[in-house]
Design a protein around this motif. Sequence first.
Motif, mmCIF file in Angstrom:
data_model
loop_
_atom_site.group_PDB
_atom_site.id
_atom_site.type_symbol
_atom_site.label_atom_id
_atom_site.label_comp_id
_atom_site.label_asym_id
_atom_site.label_seq_id
_atom_site.Cartn_x
_atom_site.Cartn_y
_atom_site.Cartn_z
ATOM 1 N N GLN A 1 44.642 -49.254 -24.204
ATOM 2 C CA GLN A 1 43.920 -50.574 -23.536
ATOM 3 C C GLN A 1 44.093 -51.410 -22.730
ATOM 4 O O GLN A 1 43.167 -52.249 -21.760
ATOM 5 C CB GLN A 1 43.121 -51.184 -24.912
ATOM 6 N N GLU A 2 45.105 -52.150 -23.132
ATOM 7 C CA GLU A 2 45.840 -53.167 -22.178
ATOM 8 C C GLU A 2 47.116 -53.411 -21.835
ATOM 9 O O GLU A 2 47.807 -52.540 -21.747
ATOM 10 C CB GLU A 2 45.993 -54.873 -23.327
ATOM 11 N N ALA A 3 47.297 -54.414 -20.402
ATOM 12 C CA ALA A 3 48.656 -54.505 -20.232
ATOM 13 C C ALA A 3 49.018 -56.137 -19.878
ATOM 14 O O ALA A 3 48.477 -56.614 -19.403
ATOM 15 C CB ALA A 3 48.136 -53.639 -18.966
ATOM 16 N N GLN A 4 50.606 -56.091 -19.191
ATOM 17 C CA GLN A 4 50.324 -56.763 -18.388
ATOM 18 C C GLN A 4 51.925 -56.260 -17.794
ATOM 19 O O GLN A 4 52.532 -55.090 -17.704
ATOM 20 C CB GLN A 4 51.468 -57.716 -19.949
ATOM 21 N N GLY A 5 51.802 -57.520 -15.986
ATOM 22 C CA GLY A 5 52.676 -56.814 -15.184
ATOM 23 C C GLY A 5 52.675 -57.634 -14.286
ATOM 24 O O GLY A 5 51.562 -58.408 -14.370
ATOM 25 N N TYR A 6 53.637 -57.472 -13.174
ATOM 26 C CA TYR A 6 53.097 -58.124 -11.987
ATOM 27 C C TYR A 6 52.161 -58.043 -11.787
ATOM 28 O O TYR A 6 51.310 -58.830 -10.465
ATOM 29 C CB TYR A 6 53.990 -57.833 -11.079
ATOM 30 N N LEU A 7 51.213 -57.126 -11.654
ATOM 31 C CA LEU A 7 50.316 -56.021 -10.898
ATOM 32 C C LEU A 7 49.202 -57.043 -11.159
ATOM 33 O O LEU A 7 48.129 -57.685 -10.279
ATOM 34 C CB LEU A 7 50.137 -54.902 -11.337
ATOM 35 N N PHE A 8 49.344 -57.940 -12.590
ATOM 36 C CA PHE A 8 47.870 -58.988 -12.679
ATOM 37 C C PHE A 8 47.871 -60.056 -12.951
ATOM 38 O O PHE A 8 47.253 -61.070 -12.228
ATOM 39 C CB PHE A 8 47.810 -58.531 -14.141
ATOM 40 N N ALA A 9 50.111 -60.251 -12.959
ATOM 41 C CA ALA A 9 49.962 -61.793 -13.352
ATOM 42 C C ALA A 9 51.244 -61.932 -13.723
ATOM 43 O O ALA A 9 52.203 -61.560 -14.424
ATOM 44 C CB ALA A 9 49.181 -63.154 -14.610
ATOM 45 N N ARG A 10 52.385 -62.343 -12.680
ATOM 46 C CA ARG A 10 53.511 -63.534 -13.125
ATOM 47 C C ARG A 10 53.518 -64.285 -14.331
ATOM 48 O O ARG A 10 52.312 -64.894 -14.590
ATOM 49 C CB ARG A 10 54.586 -63.006 -11.694
ATOM 50 N N PRO A 11 54.943 -64.342 -14.622
ATOM 51 C CA PRO A 11 55.009 -65.914 -16.082
ATOM 52 C C PRO A 11 54.340 -66.993 -14.872
ATOM 53 O O PRO A 11 54.854 -67.176 -13.307
ATOM 54 C CB PRO A 11 56.491 -65.779 -15.954
ATOM 55 N N GLN A 12 53.886 -68.249 -15.664
ATOM 56 C CA GLN A 12 53.485 -68.839 -14.739
ATOM 57 C C GLN A 12 53.037 -70.187 -15.434
ATOM 58 O O GLN A 12 53.144 -69.788 -16.817
ATOM 59 C CB GLN A 12 52.415 -68.762 -14.214
#
Length: 834
Positions: A813-824
């Motif tokens: 269902q969910e994901a995180q990673g550089y494809l979506f956003a870098r730490p900011q």
Amino acid sequence: MMNAGQPGGFSSRLTAPERLLALARHDLPSRTADPALDTLVALAARALQVPVVAVNIVDAQRQVTLAVSSGDAGHVSVRHSFCARVVERGSLSVAADTRVHPDFCDLPLARSGAVVAYAAVPLRTLDGQVLGTLCAVDRRPRTFSPSELQDLEAFAHLAESLLSQRLALKTVRHEREQLRALIEAIPLATYAVDDAGAVCVWNRAAEHLYGHLAAQVLGQAPPELQVDGPPPAPVPQGGQLQGVGEARRVTRQGRIMDVRYHRATLRDVDGRVTLTVDTAADVTDRKHAQAQLEQQARVLEDMSEAVISCDEHFRLRTWNPAAARLYGWQREELEGRDLRELIPTDFRMPDEGAFLKSVEERGYWEGQVVQTHRSGRQLDVRCRMTIARHPDGRPAGLITVNDNITERVAAQAQLEHLAYTDATTGLANRPALLRFLHQEAQEPHCGVLFIDLDEFKRVNDLYGHAVGDRVLVRMAGRLRRAAPDAFIARYSGDEFVLVTRDAGALLVLAGHVLSALERPVRVQGAPEVRLTASVGVAWSDAHVEPEELLRRADVAMYSGKAAGKHRVAVYDERSDEARHDRARLADELRAGLARGEVTVAWQPRVRLADGRVMAVEALARWRHPERGTVSPGVFIPVAEESGVIHPLGQAVLRQACRQGQRWAAAGTPVTVAVNVSAMELAREHFLQDVQDALRAEGLAPDLLEIEVTESAAMRDVRANAERLRALRDLGVSVAIDDFGTGYSSLSYLRQLPASVVKVDQSFVRDLTEDLTATEASIVRAVVTLAHGVGMRVVAEGVETETQRRALIALGCQEAQGYLFARPQDAASVGDLLQ
């Protein structure tokens, strides 16, 4: 003369219990208008030619006037009452002039001249109790003739009759009201029909059951209620019961119901029916429930699981055919016997008392037990147990549903053996070693020997791998004999690891191992083989992780090889420059925390379906004044080793809660996720730290998520599950991070009270559009199991569109990673949340 100034002078008769009870029966001395008494006193006043004739009632404290020919009725205290003294005397009292009469001259009404001439007759009940008086009063001195006194007594008898009638009417009225209240209180629908065929009784229960109001049916023929069923049974000779049974009746609204009815008749002395009474109760729900029970009984009989229930004394109540097949006992053999004796059960708890306490506290228990068949054969059983309770909450017994999993357990044990056993030597393999170190070898006095066979490659090269395997088997046997109480594993190729809790004798044991392995080996396919070994020694301490302990022993072993092989080498942290660097870095990190050098960066977590930000993960960042930006991969392990992880974790938690509250106050609430290490989770005051941070920063608990790595959660599954459950009860959600890297079985996942599972990026990195590949199968297995226990799945380290599409196809269902956003920073995240 009586002492009228003291109430005690009246105590003997005025306060006699029989007289006070008679007053209560007459509902006296309450003032109730009575026209008959009013007429009587008026006639008496005219006949006696006096201005005032009154009926007075006297209780223990006061005189109350029920009727008076002129003037106002009222009441006076018994201390000032003429009538109280007449009641006390109990006979006719006459005074021509009360002002000089010894019985009355002290009374205020006498001294004031309000009552001068006075004559009074006691008023008695049928059983002789004095209620009060009928008195005649004149404000002038006068005498009462014998005929006037006779008339006064005659009027007194009339007053007594009126009071008796009043009592009789009150009694009849009370009995009628009681009967009406009784009929209305009957919970059964009750109606009665008189000899003329008209309804004369129709209670509230009948209104509720049949839908006809009493006002609609009273005085009318009874409504048609019967639908079908046999007619009432005939009246027995000389009896009153007309019918008892069940029938179907219809309400005013047309609803058809099943009723249980009783019908009876009342007859007069001549035997004629004067009243027919019908009572009924709606048994539709009961019959429906009975049908359901019969259906459930059939289901119970057909179930493949054993269903057993017993009372609080463990006496049998329910025993279905599956239970008979599972345990070999027939139901009739168990009547009155204690099931605990017939079916011995090992609950894998310290004692039966501890198990029963656990069941009573939670109300249920589910787990695997070992039970004994009638033949004595051991059974592995999956047991789901619930406490049955009395209506007042007291335990009434147990209900258990049991499933025979003996074959499944044997198969799982075989798989476990294959998964964690080295096929060549029969020793534990590397995954088994890591699991052992994580789960069972956390004591500070644990010691490790890392053993490498010197020049073993030469054996394989000279004689082949088959001979090399035979040599390894012989060496494994020698290790078992040299250290029978140690945990021994084949780590890889020609490397073995020995773990012991007897750290004090570790060097002695290392010497025994070295001696055992250097003896010549004779195996099929080769001449005598001589090998030596290099042994590295390392001890655990309060902060060392299992992997680090292995690394230290490995470093020591290689230092021994570098020094010439065939020797025991001890890990020396003084020569480990990295160790010193970490110590310095720990001190600088502690100082940096105090100076505010550690900040938080935020990486959004998005929903794969539409890209919406579902949460943001708080990531610690340290900008050192001299070293520059220090990688979290460097300073976080140092923090864990040195104990700085506790203030570091608290600082990150406070910053995360503070920023989360700011976003919420701005109208863009979002879950903030904070990573917690194994050391932080095990800390005694960890839950209090979370509560303090939420309270201090004003963040709602449901906007905080605590992330715990799989390896940290698995370190002590039972204790950590309790800590995580306490977080969940607080309202904070729990996520299992880096899932798949902790060497744990997928079955452990359901033991953890988590709502989110984060698949480690190592499984995501190689995902392709080929959903049959190994990586895709692993992710699919995690997704399926997580969904099965109600958890959401988040993929970490997503960097390509191909990975995103594959994850959607696998149900993530969910994901995180550089494809979506870098730490900011927080401001950039705030823009994304708008």
